[in-house]
Enzyme design. Structure first.
Site, short mmCIF file in Angstrom:
data_model
loop_
_atom_site.label_atom_id
_atom_site.label_comp_id
_atom_site.label_asym_id
_atom_site.label_seq_id
_atom_site.Cartn_x
_atom_site.Cartn_y
_atom_site.Cartn_z
N LYS A 13 -3.00 -1.62 10.39
CA LYS A 13 -4.45 -1.85 10.24
C LYS A 13 -4.74 -3.35 10.22
O LYS A 13 -5.62 -3.84 10.94
CB LYS A 13 -4.96 -1.20 8.94
CG LYS A 13 -4.69 0.29 8.86
CD LYS A 13 -5.20 0.91 7.56
CE LYS A 13 -4.54 0.43 6.30
NZ LYS A 13 -3.10 0.80 6.17
N ARG A 88 -10.36 4.89 0.70
CA ARG A 88 -9.06 5.54 0.50
C ARG A 88 -9.15 6.75 -0.40
O ARG A 88 -8.11 7.38 -0.67
CB ARG A 88 -8.10 4.55 -0.18
CG ARG A 88 -7.42 3.62 0.78
CD ARG A 88 -6.82 2.51 -0.04
NE ARG A 88 -5.41 2.38 0.18
CZ ARG A 88 -4.89 1.38 0.90
NH1 ARG A 88 -5.65 0.49 1.48
NH2 ARG A 88 -3.60 1.28 1.05
N ARG A 127 8.49 -6.66 6.91
CA ARG A 127 7.30 -7.52 6.80
C ARG A 127 7.55 -8.64 5.79
O ARG A 127 7.94 -8.39 4.66
CB ARG A 127 6.08 -6.70 6.38
CG ARG A 127 4.86 -7.58 6.10
CD ARG A 127 3.59 -6.80 5.95
NE ARG A 127 3.62 -5.83 4.89
CZ ARG A 127 2.66 -4.94 4.68
NH1 ARG A 127 1.63 -4.88 5.48
NH2 ARG A 127 2.75 -4.09 3.68
N ARG A 159 6.28 -8.56 -0.09
CA ARG A 159 5.28 -8.13 -1.07
C ARG A 159 5.93 -7.24 -2.12
O ARG A 159 6.81 -6.45 -1.79
CB ARG A 159 4.17 -7.33 -0.34
CG ARG A 159 3.03 -8.18 0.12
CD ARG A 159 2.11 -7.47 1.10
NE ARG A 159 1.60 -6.17 0.71
CZ ARG A 159 0.72 -5.48 1.44
NH1 ARG A 159 0.23 -6.00 2.57
NH2 ARG A 159 0.29 -4.30 1.06
N ARG A 170 3.37 4.52 -2.48
CA ARG A 170 2.17 4.29 -1.64
C ARG A 170 2.00 5.40 -0.62
O ARG A 170 0.89 5.85 -0.36
CB ARG A 170 2.28 2.94 -0.93
CG ARG A 170 2.04 1.76 -1.85
CD ARG A 170 2.60 0.49 -1.27
NE ARG A 170 1.83 -0.01 -0.15
CZ ARG A 170 2.32 -0.86 0.75
NH1 ARG A 170 3.56 -1.28 0.66
NH2 ARG A 170 1.55 -1.29 1.72
P1 AP5 Z 1 0.20 -4.30 8.94
O1 AP5 Z 1 -0.75 -4.60 10.03
O2 AP5 Z 1 0.37 -5.27 7.82
O3 AP5 Z 1 -0.08 -2.81 8.40
P2 AP5 Z 1 -1.21 -2.30 7.40
O4 AP5 Z 1 -1.59 -0.94 7.84
O5 AP5 Z 1 -2.28 -3.31 7.26
O6 AP5 Z 1 -0.27 -2.21 6.13
P3 AP5 Z 1 -0.57 -2.52 4.61
O7 AP5 Z 1 0.74 -2.29 3.91
O8 AP5 Z 1 -1.20 -3.86 4.42
O9 AP5 Z 1 -1.54 -1.40 4.31
P4 AP5 Z 1 -1.93 -0.85 2.98
O10 AP5 Z 1 -3.06 0.01 3.37
O11 AP5 Z 1 -0.90 -0.19 2.16
O12 AP5 Z 1 -2.21 -2.18 2.16
P5 AP5 Z 1 -3.53 -2.86 1.70
O13 AP5 Z 1 -3.32 -4.28 1.78
O14 AP5 Z 1 -4.72 -2.27 2.34
O15 AP5 Z 1 1.62 -4.01 9.63
C1 AP5 Z 1 2.76 -3.76 8.85
C2 AP5 Z 1 3.97 -4.49 9.48
O16 AP5 Z 1 4.25 -3.92 10.75
C3 AP5 Z 1 3.71 -5.99 9.75
O17 AP5 Z 1 4.88 -6.67 9.54
C4 AP5 Z 1 3.30 -6.03 11.24
O18 AP5 Z 1 3.64 -7.26 11.87
C5 AP5 Z 1 4.10 -4.87 11.82
N1 AP5 Z 1 3.40 -4.18 12.88
C6 AP5 Z 1 2.07 -3.87 12.93
N2 AP5 Z 1 1.80 -3.16 14.05
C7 AP5 Z 1 2.99 -3.01 14.71
C8 AP5 Z 1 3.36 -2.35 15.93
N3 AP5 Z 1 2.47 -1.70 16.67
N4 AP5 Z 1 4.67 -2.38 16.30
C9 AP5 Z 1 5.60 -3.04 15.52
N5 AP5 Z 1 5.31 -3.68 14.37
C10 AP5 Z 1 4.01 -3.65 13.97
O19 AP5 Z 1 -3.56 -2.39 0.18
C11 AP5 Z 1 -2.62 -2.84 -0.75
C12 AP5 Z 1 -2.95 -2.28 -2.12
O20 AP5 Z 1 -4.27 -2.72 -2.51
C13 AP5 Z 1 -3.02 -0.76 -2.23
O21 AP5 Z 1 -1.75 -0.17 -2.41
C14 AP5 Z 1 -3.93 -0.59 -3.44
O22 AP5 Z 1 -3.25 -0.85 -4.63
C15 AP5 Z 1 -4.96 -1.70 -3.23
N6 AP5 Z 1 -6.09 -1.23 -2.41
C16 AP5 Z 1 -6.45 -1.70 -1.19
N7 AP5 Z 1 -7.52 -1.02 -0.72
C17 AP5 Z 1 -7.83 -0.11 -1.68
C18 AP5 Z 1 -8.81 0.91 -1.77
N8 AP5 Z 1 -9.70 1.12 -0.78
N9 AP5 Z 1 -8.82 1.68 -2.88
C19 AP5 Z 1 -7.96 1.48 -3.91
N10 AP5 Z 1 -6.99 0.55 -3.87
C20 AP5 Z 1 -6.92 -0.24 -2.76
#
Ligand code: AP5
Length: 215
Positions: A13, A88, A127, A159, A170
């Site tokens: 994402k 979410r 990552r 992280r 997660r």
């Molecule tokens: P990346 O693009 O970083 O993936 P992502 O889907 O953004 O992954 P996140 O782990 O950041 O998602 P998340 O939803 O768990 O975390 P968030 O920060 O929202 O890609 C991942 C890796 O793969 C990277 O190294 C990238 O380079 C690589 N990659 C990407 N695409 C690729 C491809 N096509 N091929 C190969 N490699 C690829 O949330 C973190 C925390 O915040 C949550 O756990 C929660 O505690 C809190 N939080 C956030 N939003 C909420 C909410 N709405 N409600 C409650 N808590 C929340």
């Protein structure tokens, strides 16, 4: 244009969102990134959020809803936004709907990055993040000097929530609390399902084709 980027942790994402902001002149709204920034700065919100995030738990809905409400009112979101990692939970999705109905500005699409568990674990394990600026590196976005951020020369780290135990949690939280949101949007006919196992460029092109071609 108002979009939701939906998918499990590590589905890409955060990688795809900047393409959308650039192409459509819309704002990227990423609660996870905002909360990590707050945690780095040790604000009151950041300290509270960190206790949930490091364990792989969701931050409470009221915190997220307040954050989204404020963020989508910023001037850069006037032409639209892409929500990365939000909503979410069903209460978040319903609150977002109420917010958008009040503005007569409904969502256009929910882009669902469907990724196999094996690929997710590999991506999260590979990552690396700059603890100073938050920039993300991996096999597909490598740093110039191994282990060092290109922008500020700081040593990269993994992280807390990319450690194996937190990743497992997660993914379970995603299945239990976030998957129902996908069904909620399917019933509204908003979901575009994408093969998230593809390369970054293939996914980007598929999204652009669908949005530009109105699929
Ligand atoms: P990346 O693009 O970083 O993936 P992502 O889907 O953004 O992954 P996140 O782990 O950041 O998602 P998340 O939803 O768990 O975390 P968030 O920060 O929202 O890609 C991942 C890796 O793969 C990277 O190294 C990238 O380079 C690589 N990659 C990407 N695409 C690729 C491809 N096509 N091929 C190969 N490699 C690829 O949330 C973190 C925390 O915040 C949550 O756990 C929660 O505690 C809190 N939080 C956030 N939003 C909420 C909410 N709405 N409600 C409650 N808590 C929340």
């Amino acid at each position: 244009m108002r979009l939701v980027l939906f998918g499990p942790p590590g589905s890409g994402k955060g990688t795809q969102a900047p393409f959308l902001t650039e192409r459509y002149g819309i704002a990227q709204v990423s609660p996870g990134e905002t909360l990590r920034e707050d945690a780095r700065e040790q604000t009151e919100l950041g300290k509270v959020a960190q206790t949930y995030m490091e364990k792989g738990e969701l931050v409470p809905d009221d915190v997220i809803i307040t954050l989204i409400r404020e963020r989508v009112s910023w001037p850069d979101a006037a032409a639209g936004f892409v929500l990365d990692g939000c909503p979410r939970t069903l209460p978040q999705a319903e609150a977002l709907d109420r917010m958008l109905v009040a503005q007569d500005a409904p969502l256009d699409r929910v882009l669902y990055l469907k990724v196999s568990q094996e690929v997710l674990e590999k991506r999260l394990g590979g990552r690396w993040t700059c603890p100073h600026c938050g920039r993300v590196y991996s096999e597909v976005v490598p740093e110039k000097t191994r282990g060092i951020c290109d922008d500020d020369g700081v040593e990269l780290i993994q992280r807390d929530d990319d450690q194996p135990e937190a990743v497992k949690r997660r993914i379970q939280v995603y299945i239990d609390k976030t998957m129902p949101v996908l069904e909620y949007y399917r019933r509204k006919g908003l979901v575009l399902e994408l093969n998230g196992d593809q390369s970054v460029e293939e996914i980007r092109d598929e999204i652009m084709r669908a949005l530009d071609g109105g699929d």
